[in-house]
Design a protein around this motif. Structure first.
Motif, PDB file in Angstrom:
ATOM      1  N   PRO A   1       0.828  -1.218   0.000  1.00  0.00           N
ATOM      2  CA  PRO A   1       0.000   0.000   0.000  1.00  0.00           C
ATOM      3  C   PRO A   1       0.855   1.258   0.000  1.00  0.00           C
ATOM      4  N   LEU A   2       0.585   2.170  -0.920  1.00  0.00           N
ATOM      5  CA  LEU A   2       1.367   3.400  -0.992  1.00  0.00           C
ATOM      6  C   LEU A   2       1.245   4.226   0.287  1.00  0.00           C
ATOM      7  N   GLN A   3       0.067   4.149   0.941  1.00  0.00           N
ATOM      8  CA  GLN A   3      -0.129   4.924   2.167  1.00  0.00           C
ATOM      9  C   GLN A   3       0.698   4.380   3.329  1.00  0.00           C
ATOM     10  N   ASN A   4       1.248   3.168   3.171  1.00  0.00           N
ATOM     11  CA  ASN A   4       2.093   2.595   4.215  1.00  0.00           C
ATOM     12  C   ASN A   4       3.521   2.421   3.710  1.00  0.00           C
ATOM     13  N   THR A   5       3.925   3.345   2.829  1.00  0.00           N
ATOM     14  CA  THR A   5       5.279   3.346   2.274  1.00  0.00           C
ATOM     15  C   THR A   5       5.980   4.645   2.643  1.00  0.00           C
ATOM     16  N   MET A   6       7.189   4.530   3.159  1.00  0.00           N
ATOM     17  CA  MET A   6       8.005   5.698   3.506  1.00  0.00           C
ATOM     18  C   MET A   6       9.133   5.820   2.489  1.00  0.00           C
ATOM     19  N   SER A   7       9.202   6.939   1.791  1.00  0.00           N
ATOM     20  CA  SER A   7      10.247   7.167   0.801  1.00  0.00           C
ATOM     21  C   SER A   7      11.232   8.203   1.342  1.00  0.00           C
ATOM     22  N   VAL A   8      12.522   7.847   1.343  1.00  0.00           N
ATOM     23  CA  VAL A   8      13.558   8.754   1.837  1.00  0.00           C
ATOM     24  C   VAL A   8      14.560   9.001   0.716  1.00  0.00           C
ATOM     25  N   ASP A   9      14.713  10.265   0.333  1.00  0.00           N
ATOM     26  CA  ASP A   9      15.628  10.666  -0.724  1.00  0.00           C
ATOM     27  C   ASP A   9      17.007  10.901  -0.110  1.00  0.00           C
ATOM     28  N   VAL A  10      17.860   9.886  -0.163  1.00  0.00           N
ATOM     29  CA  VAL A  10      19.163   9.996   0.488  1.00  0.00           C
ATOM     30  C   VAL A  10      20.121  10.904  -0.284  1.00  0.00           C
ATOM     31  N   GLN A  11      19.882  11.088  -1.589  1.00  0.00           N
ATOM     32  CA  GLN A  11      20.732  12.007  -2.351  1.00  0.00           C
ATOM     33  C   GLN A  11      20.634  13.432  -1.817  1.00  0.00           C
ATOM     34  N   SER A  12      19.465  13.790  -1.310  1.00  0.00           N
ATOM     35  CA  SER A  12      19.248  15.144  -0.793  1.00  0.00           C
ATOM     36  C   SER A  12      19.738  15.309   0.643  1.00  0.00           C
ATOM     37  N   GLY A  13      20.187  14.210   1.242  1.00  0.00           N
ATOM     38  CA  GLY A  13      20.669  14.273   2.620  1.00  0.00           C
ATOM     39  C   GLY A  13      19.614  13.953   3.655  1.00  0.00           C
ATOM     40  N   ALA A  14      18.422  13.519   3.229  1.00  0.00           N
ATOM     41  CA  ALA A  14      17.356  13.185   4.183  1.00  0.00           C
ATOM     42  C   ALA A  14      17.809  12.051   5.095  1.00  0.00           C
ATOM     43  N   PRO A  15      17.501  12.141   6.390  1.00  0.00           N
ATOM     44  CA  PRO A  15      17.951  11.114   7.337  1.00  0.00           C
ATOM     45  C   PRO A  15      17.154   9.817   7.193  1.00  0.00           C
ATOM     46  N   LEU A  16      17.821   8.720   7.456  1.00  0.00           N
ATOM     47  CA  LEU A  16      17.179   7.418   7.438  1.00  0.00           C
ATOM     48  C   LEU A  16      16.660   7.086   8.832  1.00  0.00           C
ATOM     49  N   PRO A  17      15.543   6.373   8.927  1.00  0.00           N
ATOM     50  CA  PRO A  17      14.985   6.036  10.244  1.00  0.00           C
ATOM     51  C   PRO A  17      15.790   4.932  10.934  1.00  0.00           C
ATOM     52  N   GLU A  18      15.484   4.693  12.174  1.00  0.00           N
ATOM     53  CA  GLU A  18      16.065   3.536  12.862  1.00  0.00           C
ATOM     54  C   GLU A  18      15.592   2.263  12.164  1.00  0.00           C
ATOM     55  N   PRO A  19      16.468   1.290  11.948  1.00  0.00           N
ATOM     56  CA  PRO A  19      16.057   0.064  11.249  1.00  0.00           C
ATOM     57  C   PRO A  19      14.841  -0.617  11.857  1.00  0.00           C
ATOM     58  N   GLY A  20      14.723  -0.584  13.161  1.00  0.00           N
ATOM     59  CA  GLY A  20      13.605  -1.246  13.820  1.00  0.00           C
ATOM     60  C   GLY A  20      12.268  -0.568  13.603  1.00  0.00           C
ATOM     61  N   ALA A  21      12.274   0.628  12.993  1.00  0.00           N
ATOM     62  CA  ALA A  21      11.032   1.376  12.782  1.00  0.00           C
ATOM     63  C   ALA A  21      10.338   1.005  11.481  1.00  0.00           C
TER      64      ALA A  21
END
Length: 248
Positions: free
Chosen positions: A34-54
């Motif tokens: 489901p797209l509503q349960n998808t988190m997209s993180v743009d690492v090229q822009s420097g956006a932080p990644l979540p804790e793996p357990g999250a």
């Protein structure tokens, strides 16, 4: 339920500007997540990644960048991936994501000595794929969409090769029980991949590879999509089990 994390390492090429979505959307949709349960993180822009357990699981997209550039965002993401794999979170790398994952785990990445591989190719599975939870049930040979100039030249120590093509020795691998790399693009279809053939046309000519012939060979690749679907099912199943255990 925890979200699926899609690590966005690049964007689609300009000729696809009018084609709906981008790598992260195509992956989630093909996976059936489901797209509503998808988190997209743009690492090229420097956006932080979540804790793996999250997160329930991780998918890493393709990119126009090269792993051999070893840019700051790549080094940071590779370190995060190694930690995430060590924690037993399910991870799937696609194309550049496959190469970045392999590099993070001690593999070698570089330009494919056989040249650019783009269009629709044939994947041949190794025996290990028959019992692999993401590859099992697929035909021994099946078509898949590809678009890359770099490859995994040496797998990480302990990794198991799952498939290959005429132009690439490492089309798929598994590391441990929860991490997979795919050089091919299961999220691409026969409408998307011709754009990448055209993108590489001049370079293909220099390599004496005919773009027109590659375009004529483009076909649908439903079998490759099953790899994404089975990864998504595995991630969802593990998440449900963990929730039931927590409730008990």
């Amino acid at each position: 339920m925890k979200p699926l994390l899609v690590i966005k390492t690049g964007t689609k090429i300009p000729s696809l500007a009018d084609y709906p979505g981008d790598y992260d959307h195509w992956i989630a949709q093909a996976m059936g997540w489901p797209l509503q349960n998808t988190m997209s993180v743009d690492v090229q822009s420097g956006a932080p990644l979540p804790e793996p357990g999250a997160v329930a699981g991780v998918a890493i997209t393709g990119s126009g960048s090269m792993v051999t550039e070893e840019l700051t965002w790549m080094v940071r993401t590779a370190a995060w991936l190694k930690d995430t794999v060590d924690q037993g979170v399910s991870v799937l790398g696609i194309c550049f994501g496959h190469q970045l994952l392999a590099w993070s785990l001690g593999g070698e990445v570089g330009y494919n000595p056989r040249g650019i591989e783009v269009g629709t190719t044939s994947i041949t599975l190794d025996d290990a794929a028959s019992t692999d939870p993401v590859f099992r049930g697929l035909p021994r040979r099946f078509p898949a969409q590809v678009s890359h100039s770099q490859s995994v030249l040496t797998l990480p120590p302990g990794a198991v090769r799952l498939g290959w093509s005429d132009m690439d020795e490492h089309q798929g691998f598994r590391f441990g029980e929860h991490a997979w790399g795919l050089q091919f693009h299961p999220e691409f279809d026969q409408e998307i991949v011709p754009h990448y053939v055209e993108y590489y046309r001049q370079e293909l000519t220099r390599q004496q590879l005919g773009a027109d012939a590659l375009l004529q060979d483009v076909t649908a690749t439903p079998e490759s999509v099953r790899v994404l679907q089975q990864f998504g099912q595995r991630v969802a199943g593990r998440e449900q089990k963990q929730q039931l255990t927590a409730d008990d």
